[in-house]
Design a protein around this motif. Sequence first.
Motif, short mmCIF file in Angstrom:
data_model
loop_
_atom_site.label_atom_id
_atom_site.label_comp_id
_atom_site.label_asym_id
_atom_site.label_seq_id
_atom_site.Cartn_x
_atom_site.Cartn_y
_atom_site.Cartn_z
N LYS A 105 1.34 -1.26 -0.11
CA LYS A 105 0.05 0.21 0.18
C LYS A 105 1.14 1.02 -0.20
CE LYS A 105 -3.88 0.02 1.74
NZ LYS A 105 -5.15 -0.15 3.27
N ILE A 106 0.44 2.34 -0.89
CA ILE A 106 1.43 3.21 -1.36
C ILE A 106 1.35 4.34 -0.31
CG2 ILE A 106 1.90 5.43 -2.47
CD1 ILE A 106 1.79 3.21 -4.62
N LYS A 107 1.77 4.95 0.70
CA LYS A 107 1.60 6.35 1.50
C LYS A 107 1.93 7.84 0.93
CE LYS A 107 1.82 2.84 5.99
NZ LYS A 107 2.03 2.61 7.04
N ARG A 108 1.54 8.85 1.86
CA ARG A 108 1.75 9.91 1.01
C ARG A 108 3.12 10.39 1.79
NH1 ARG A 108 -3.91 10.19 2.91
NH2 ARG A 108 -4.88 10.44 2.00
N GLY A 109 4.04 10.28 0.74
CA GLY A 109 5.30 10.82 1.50
C GLY A 109 6.10 10.10 1.57
N ASP A 110 5.40 8.80 0.45
CA ASP A 110 6.40 7.58 -0.13
C ASP A 110 7.51 8.04 -1.00
OD1 ASP A 110 6.41 5.67 1.81
OD2 ASP A 110 4.18 4.61 0.50
N VAL A 111 8.62 7.57 -1.23
CA VAL A 111 9.27 7.78 -2.72
C VAL A 111 9.07 6.48 -3.83
CG1 VAL A 111 12.02 8.62 -3.32
CG2 VAL A 111 10.66 9.35 -1.71
N LEU A 112 8.80 6.75 -4.51
CA LEU A 112 8.15 6.48 -5.38
C LEU A 112 9.83 5.93 -6.89
CD1 LEU A 112 4.80 5.81 -6.06
CD2 LEU A 112 5.75 5.13 -4.30
#
Length: 606
Positions: free
Chosen positions: A375-382
């Motif tokens: 699950k991708i969260k706010r602030g993650d760096v992709l």
Amino acid sequence: MSKQVAVQSLTATATGKDKTRAMFAAIFMFVMLGVAIIWWHWGLLRHDLVAMILLFVLVFAGIVPSSRAFIGFSHPAVIMLVSAFIISRSFQESGIFDYLGERLDRMSSDPLNLILVLSLIAMVSSAFLSSYITVMLLMPVALHLSGKRGIHASRVLLPVAFSAILGSTITMIGSVPNIFVSCLQPGCLGIFTFAPTNLPIALIGVLFLGLVAGHLLHKSNRKDKRDEDINIEDYITEVKVLKESRLAGSTLRRIMQNADYEVTVIALVREKLKMDVIDPDEELLPDDILIIEADSANLKTFMNYTNAKLMGGRKFRKDLTGARNISMREVVVLKDSILAGKTAAGINIRSRFGINLLAISRGQRQSIHRLAKSKIKRGDVLLIQGRTQILDEVTHAMGCMALKPRGIKEKDALRATLSIVALTAALILMGLKVVSPPFALASAALLLALCRTVSPYELMRSIDWSLVILLAAMIPVGEAFRSSGAAEILVNAFSGIGAHAPLWLRLGILMGFSMLLSNIIHNVPATILMAAIALQMAAGNIADSRIFLTGVALSCTANFMSVERQPVNTLVKSAGGYQNLDYIKVGLVLQILVLVLGVVMLAVIK
């Protein structure tokens, strides 16, 4: 005589019923606020949805008159907030911060100079623009400048983020607490009313961040290089589909869903032509070549299971037709991103956007494992890969931001000029009190919209509607908090020190509770509830009410320790490789500093 006694008896009965009704209203208000605080703290529902539920419950309970239920949507504070969002977006599109980055590139390589200069820029900018927009625009510049000088990002990003928060306390339009508190005074406060108190505090805070904060960070954050960084190239391999391989006749969907191994198919090569966007049901043919991402263990399992042939390395990929148009990019997930809270598989990131997700960085951890189900969260760096010519458009469509300066566009000069002129004109009109602050800001926003510095599509996207609804819904709740007697009960509970204690002590207690509450829940409801208590404590004294309200706004804005409830902190967490403990250690010291300086400036020096 008997009639008089009867009248007195009826009056006493009516008074008793009124007291009972008032007590019920206060108790019901406390219960509902307690439930709302629990929901806000644990994130069980969206902040704005909780506020709307609370408002409707209070209306049905008769505590908030139905005629005033939606008065918040026309409140001057809401008008100013919406206008500020539009103005901030215009500056975002102008490229001003990229221009500053080019100028700062000529600076010396001294880390302290870089941190202080970037922190001062963040402080000044967030006094007039959204602190989130400020940090979002400064992040690529800060990462670029620190990277060229061999300075770890963690030494720069946290001071920049905290300086932006400090800067938002300086002016009336810097933060939502300042906007709301200023509108509680007749005719709204002046644009620089908070500056004499909060500007010295912000400057001292910036010096603290530059000189001391770096020593409080986790040791691993002070290294020039993070040992745990992953070289994605080491995990990308080519395999050939043989006639006898299980891959022949299979589809991409079957390969990706196999439970025996975990691989990510980045591209398909057929007859020297590289295809990055593949139909999941495309049937694989003999001599096809798959470019996959996998660690050594999963790669070994994959090869043993499929009987595929391992091919050559990176040189092979560069020689393919179309391979030179493929590039990788690091992007950060913004708070309004459509990716937030979803998985790559759930949103069909490959087929929807035509890109590959190669890695997710969260805090100090970077992972290539189970990306489709993570699950991708706010602030993650992709780390994403795709065609170079579409990466800018895709990054914007996903609600992300590239972690590198975009460069100056020709049309940005006009946008920058219009944005600066519109904001300056609004500030002058407010300062001279020619028009009201809401009208001045709304006029500036309208001018920028008419000049197309913000496109009609971006105009609506630029507004954080969740924050607008939260503020609008809480305004009548705050009124009811006072009218129900709940605020008075809280103030009377501290009456032992209330009326007899010196002003500085009462202010210190009020600011301390405001800081505590804004770290537990969103600072908008915290501000509205604590402002009601501040007005009750002032007991009609205009001078005291202004001091108390300024203290509440400062305390609720200066929220440094919370990551989830402070979007600025969330934004820089993964890019800087911070732990939650970093925010607590640096933020706690900074909040104590702000508390002490705030009490001194407001109650002692005045």
